[in-house]
Design a protein around this motif. Structure first.
Motif, short mmCIF file in Angstrom:
data_model
loop_
_atom_site.label_atom_id
_atom_site.label_comp_id
_atom_site.label_asym_id
_atom_site.label_seq_id
_atom_site.Cartn_x
_atom_site.Cartn_y
_atom_site.Cartn_z
N SER A 185 24.48 20.24 -93.86
CA SER A 185 24.99 18.92 -93.68
C SER A 185 24.98 17.84 -91.77
N ASN A 186 24.55 16.89 -92.08
CA ASN A 186 25.26 15.59 -90.97
C ASN A 186 26.48 14.69 -91.38
N GLN A 187 26.98 15.04 -92.07
CA GLN A 187 28.62 15.04 -92.33
C GLN A 187 29.81 14.60 -90.95
N ALA A 188 30.26 14.06 -90.39
CA ALA A 188 31.14 14.66 -88.85
C ALA A 188 32.23 14.92 -90.09
N GLY A 189 32.96 16.89 -89.56
CA GLY A 189 33.45 17.37 -90.04
C GLY A 189 33.34 18.17 -90.63
N THR A 190 31.77 18.89 -91.16
CA THR A 190 31.41 19.46 -91.36
C THR A 190 29.54 19.80 -91.02
N THR A 191 29.48 19.52 -89.77
CA THR A 191 28.08 19.70 -88.90
C THR A 191 27.42 20.52 -89.04
N GLY A 192 26.01 20.85 -89.78
CA GLY A 192 25.76 22.17 -89.65
C GLY A 192 26.46 22.70 -90.50
N THR A 193 27.11 22.79 -91.96
CA THR A 193 27.23 23.47 -92.50
C THR A 193 26.56 23.30 -93.63
N ALA A 194 26.41 24.63 -94.93
CA ALA A 194 25.56 24.04 -96.01
C ALA A 194 26.10 23.28 -97.27
N VAL A 195 25.66 22.04 -97.55
CA VAL A 195 25.93 20.97 -98.47
C VAL A 195 24.87 20.99 -99.60
N GLN A 196 25.73 21.03 -100.60
CA GLN A 196 24.54 20.83 -101.85
C GLN A 196 24.85 19.68 -102.32
N GLN A 197 24.06 18.57 -102.99
CA GLN A 197 23.90 17.41 -103.44
C GLN A 197 24.04 17.34 -103.98
N LEU A 198 24.82 16.95 -105.45
CA LEU A 198 25.52 16.88 -107.41
C LEU A 198 25.25 16.11 -107.59
#
Length: 171
Positions: free
Chosen positions: A49-62
């Motif tokens: 993730s590069n979104q503020a608040g979750t930068t650097g975490t794993a994210v799955q686009q649904l």
């Protein structure tokens, strides 16, 4: 003894928990007009993730979604036999769902919380009868119902017939 303790603490501090590479989830699908349970792996991998608040975490686009809803399901509710109203992710936030099939011994027990995400894709367009969902908990069950845009079934591979086991859901 103190040296062993220090080594143990250093191992804890330097160890990392690997983020999952792909998302596995239980799917209610259909084959030859009959609903079935399958363990799916979504084709798109987790990204960082590069979104503020979750930068650097794993994210799955649904994928694109439409008209999500929040459901409060009474304790011990019987949803009866039904097809999925749309191809949709269902995120059980609390409670318990028991999913069975009219002409099969397959079943899935979905506990609300961390491992509560499924996808229901056995719409009337692909399944004659659908599935049965009961909520046997003595407390209400809460769920987010998140239809995909344009009834899109996400790209996936079928890992196996039957619900995913807890060990296959890596988050």
């Amino acid at each position: 003894m103190p040296v062993v303790f220090i080594i143990f603490i250093l191992q804890l501090l330097t160890s990392t928990i690997a983020a999952p590479t792909f998302l596995n989830l239980t799917a209610i699908s259909a084959v030859n007009g009959e609903s079935t349970l399958e363990c799916w792996q979504l084709s798109n991998p987790f990204t960082v993730s590069n979104q503020a608040g979750t930068t650097g975490t794993a994210v799955q686009q649904l994928g694109n979604v439409a008209n999500a809803s929040y459901a409060i399901i009474p304790a011990q509710f019987n949803g009866g036999v039904h097809c999925a109203p749309a191809v949709q992710y269902v995120a059980f936030l609390s409670g318990l769902a028991h999913i069975t099939l009219p002409n099969s011994k397959q079943e899935a027990w979905i506990h609300g919380g961390q491992h509560g995400l499924i996808i229901a894709a056995d719409t009337a367009a692909v399944s004659k009868e659908g599935h049965i969902t009961k909520y046997p908990s003595k407390k209400e069950t809460t769920a987010l119902q998140i239809p995909t845009a344009e009834e899109a079934v996400p790209e996936h591979i079928v890992l196996h017939e039957g619900a995913c086991q807890r060990s296959e859901v890596h988050f």
